[in-house]
Design a protein around this motif. Structure first.
Motif, mmCIF file in Angstrom:
data_model
loop_
_atom_site.group_PDB
_atom_site.id
_atom_site.type_symbol
_atom_site.label_atom_id
_atom_site.label_comp_id
_atom_site.label_asym_id
_atom_site.label_seq_id
_atom_site.Cartn_x
_atom_site.Cartn_y
_atom_site.Cartn_z
ATOM 1 N N ARG A 1 0.821 -1.227 0.000
ATOM 2 C CA ARG A 1 0.000 0.000 0.000
ATOM 3 C C ARG A 1 0.850 1.270 0.000
ATOM 4 N N LYS A 2 2.041 1.171 -0.595
ATOM 5 C CA LYS A 2 2.933 2.320 -0.707
ATOM 6 C C LYS A 2 3.268 2.520 -2.178
ATOM 7 N N PRO A 3 3.497 3.763 -2.588
ATOM 8 C CA PRO A 3 3.913 3.975 -3.976
ATOM 9 C C PRO A 3 5.352 3.516 -4.173
ATOM 10 N N GLY A 4 5.650 3.062 -5.379
ATOM 11 C CA GLY A 4 7.022 2.685 -5.705
ATOM 12 C C GLY A 4 7.330 1.222 -5.472
ATOM 13 N N TYR A 5 8.618 0.948 -5.382
ATOM 14 C CA TYR A 5 9.119 -0.418 -5.253
ATOM 15 C C TYR A 5 9.057 -0.883 -3.797
ATOM 16 N N GLY A 6 8.622 -2.113 -3.615
ATOM 17 C CA GLY A 6 8.670 -2.801 -2.326
ATOM 18 C C GLY A 6 9.283 -4.154 -2.587
ATOM 19 N N GLY A 7 10.440 -4.409 -2.055
ATOM 20 C CA GLY A 7 11.193 -5.616 -2.387
ATOM 21 C C GLY A 7 10.582 -6.911 -1.882
ATOM 22 N N PRO A 8 11.119 -8.026 -2.376
ATOM 23 C CA PRO A 8 10.665 -9.344 -1.927
ATOM 24 C C PRO A 8 10.718 -9.450 -0.410
ATOM 25 N N CYS A 9 9.666 -10.037 0.160
ATOM 26 C CA CYS A 9 9.563 -10.166 1.610
ATOM 27 C C CYS A 9 8.624 -11.335 1.928
ATOM 28 N N PRO A 10 8.977 -12.541 1.465
ATOM 29 C CA PRO A 10 8.073 -13.675 1.674
ATOM 30 C C PRO A 10 8.013 -14.082 3.146
ATOM 31 N N PRO A 11 6.974 -14.793 3.537
ATOM 32 C CA PRO A 11 6.896 -15.265 4.914
ATOM 33 C C PRO A 11 8.110 -16.131 5.264
ATOM 34 N N ARG A 12 8.617 -15.956 6.462
ATOM 35 C CA ARG A 12 9.759 -16.763 6.922
ATOM 36 C C ARG A 12 9.361 -18.236 6.936
ATOM 37 N N GLY A 13 10.270 -19.065 6.446
ATOM 38 C CA GLY A 13 10.033 -20.501 6.432
ATOM 39 C C GLY A 13 9.414 -21.015 5.150
ATOM 40 N N ASP A 14 8.840 -20.130 4.330
ATOM 41 C CA ASP A 14 8.313 -20.553 3.025
ATOM 42 C C ASP A 14 9.469 -20.951 2.123
ATOM 43 N N ARG A 15 9.175 -21.810 1.166
ATOM 44 C CA ARG A 15 10.190 -22.075 0.139
ATOM 45 C C ARG A 15 10.399 -20.770 -0.615
#
Length: 189
Positions: free
Chosen positions: A128-142
């Motif tokens: 919900r922010k303008p611009g780039y938001g880097g990868p941030c997958p849930p911890r423990g996911d493949r």
């Protein structure tokens, strides 16, 4: 039994149509995903990671969270605008938007790390922010797959930064996409 030829004909037409949709394993465009009308391909690369490679921590929520450098070639001469969409295709609730950019000048061949294209418009990402938001997958996911898609269009998409969505961009590009290309990176935590 009189209806059997009709049923067989309908079944053959349905199965034939389904077989025609296959393309040897490439993603099949959906109604919300425009397909290039000319079959042209844009080559999308990054000096930070190779196709299918791991996205460096610097470009994720665990690092500086800056966009990676990107380069592209093969943009058709008739393009008037480029668009960039970055999505996590493995997000638990469906594709998650990490970057949504349009009105990129068609002669652009590279984006510098951490910088939006000059003069381009950016929509809100899934955070919900303008611009780039880097990868941030849930911890423990493949490791998740992050698809960077560049579209070349024959017109500027009619979008506003406050309301633009990934599906809205796809709809705006439908029937106006001259070429596209992707680069996929992976990241896990």
């Amino acid at each position: 039994m009189r209806n059997r030829p009709v049923i067989v004909g309908v079944l053959a037409a349905v199965l034939g149509g389904a077989a025609a949709c296959g393309d040897g394993g490439a993603a099949t465009p959906t109604a919300s995903s425009p397909a290039p009308s000319s079959g042209q391909h844009i080559a999308v690369t990054s000096s930070a990671f190779a196709e299918g490679g791991t996205i460096p921590r610097r470009h994720t929520c665990d690092g500086a969270d800056v966009s990676p450098p990107l380069a592209f070639s093969g943009v058709p001469a008739g393009a008037t605008s480029l668009a960039l969409l970055v999505e996590d295709t493995d997000a638990p609730q469906g594709p998650f938007t990490h970057w949504l950019v349009w009105d990129i000048a068609p002669r652009t061949t590279a984006l510098t790390a951490g910088h939006a294209p000059e003069g381009a418009a950016q929509g809100r990402n899934g955070f919900r922010k303008p611009g780039y938001g880097g990868p941030c997958p849930p911890r423990g996911d493949r490791p998740h797959h992050y698809v960077f898609t560049v579209y070349a269009a024959d017109r500027r998409p009619d979008l506003t930064p406050a309301t633009a969505t990934a599906d809205g961009l796809r709809r705006a590009l439908a029937g106006h996409t001259l070429a596209s290309g992707t680069l996929t990176g992976r990241y896990g935590r």
